[in-house]
Design a protein around this motif. Structure first.
Motif, PDB file in Angstrom:
ATOM      1  N   TYR A 126     -13.992  12.574  55.621  1.00  0.00           N
ATOM      2  CA  TYR A 126     -14.740  11.885  54.568  1.00  0.00           C
ATOM      3  C   TYR A 126     -16.129  11.480  55.037  1.00  0.00           C
ATOM      4  CZ  TYR A 126     -10.337  11.735  52.025  1.00  0.00           C
ATOM      5  OH  TYR A 126      -9.188  12.080  51.376  1.00  0.00           O
ATOM      6  N   LEU A 127     -16.264  11.124  56.308  1.00  0.00           N
ATOM      7  CA  LEU A 127     -17.583  10.798  56.851  1.00  0.00           C
ATOM      8  C   LEU A 127     -18.484  12.030  56.807  1.00  0.00           C
ATOM      9  CD1 LEU A 127     -19.415   8.736  58.301  1.00  0.00           C
ATOM     10  CD2 LEU A 127     -18.518   9.651  60.443  1.00  0.00           C
ATOM     11  N   GLY A 128     -17.946  13.184  57.131  1.00  0.00           N
ATOM     12  CA  GLY A 128     -18.712  14.429  57.058  1.00  0.00           C
ATOM     13  C   GLY A 128     -19.131  14.753  55.639  1.00  0.00           C
ATOM     14  N   TYR A 129     -18.215  14.567  54.689  1.00  0.00           N
ATOM     15  CA  TYR A 129     -18.555  14.799  53.278  1.00  0.00           C
ATOM     16  C   TYR A 129     -19.652  13.838  52.829  1.00  0.00           C
ATOM     17  CZ  TYR A 129     -14.278  17.615  52.831  1.00  0.00           C
ATOM     18  OH  TYR A 129     -13.316  18.561  52.972  1.00  0.00           O
ATOM     19  N   PHE A 130     -19.532  12.553  53.219  1.00  0.00           N
ATOM     20  CA  PHE A 130     -20.523  11.553  52.833  1.00  0.00           C
ATOM     21  C   PHE A 130     -21.891  11.895  53.408  1.00  0.00           C
ATOM     22  CE2 PHE A 130     -22.853   7.696  53.994  1.00  0.00           C
ATOM     23  CZ  PHE A 130     -23.088   7.179  52.728  1.00  0.00           C
ATOM     24  N   MET A 131     -21.937  12.257  54.686  1.00  0.00           N
ATOM     25  CA  MET A 131     -23.219  12.564  55.327  1.00  0.00           C
ATOM     26  C   MET A 131     -23.859  13.806  54.705  1.00  0.00           C
ATOM     27  SD  MET A 131     -22.357  11.657  59.287  1.00  0.00           S
ATOM     28  CE  MET A 131     -23.912  12.232  59.876  1.00  0.00           C
ATOM     29  N   VAL A 141     -11.649  22.402  59.149  1.00  0.00           N
ATOM     30  CA  VAL A 141     -11.915  21.138  58.470  1.00  0.00           C
ATOM     31  C   VAL A 141     -10.611  20.500  58.004  1.00  0.00           C
ATOM     32  CG1 VAL A 141     -13.067  20.091  56.477  1.00  0.00           C
ATOM     33  CG2 VAL A 141     -14.199  21.882  57.758  1.00  0.00           C
ATOM     34  N   LYS A 142      -9.644  21.302  57.636  1.00  0.00           N
ATOM     35  CA  LYS A 142      -8.370  20.765  57.150  1.00  0.00           C
ATOM     36  C   LYS A 142      -7.608  20.042  58.249  1.00  0.00           C
ATOM     37  CE  LYS A 142      -7.808  24.300  53.625  1.00  0.00           C
ATOM     38  NZ  LYS A 142      -7.021  25.445  53.171  1.00  0.00           N
TER      39      LYS A 142
END
Length: 62
Positions: free
Chosen positions: A39-44, A30-31
């Motif tokens: 950020y899209l993954g975190y948002f989803m 992920v890093k």
């Protein structure tokens, strides 16, 4: 140089070879992603979690 990850046992090694899995899976995948994609993954993930929580709460109140 990358550290080589040895398989857990012969069965896991055999399955990885048949399925085509890489034995050198990095633990910090992920890093290495670009920031917008991360950020899209975190948002989803957050949106999905909040949606499920709201559905449960609203279903209990109904």
């Amino acid at each position: 140089m990358k550290e080589e990850i040895n398989p857990f046992n012969d069965v896991i090694d055999h399955i990885n070879k048949i399925e085509g899995n890489s034995a050198n899976i990095s633990k910090d995948g992920v890093k290495k992603l670009p920031k917008p994609l991360k950020y899209l993954g975190y948002f989803m993930t957050g949106f999905l979690s909040i949606s499920i929580l709201l559905m449960i709460i609203l279903n209990l109140l109904h």
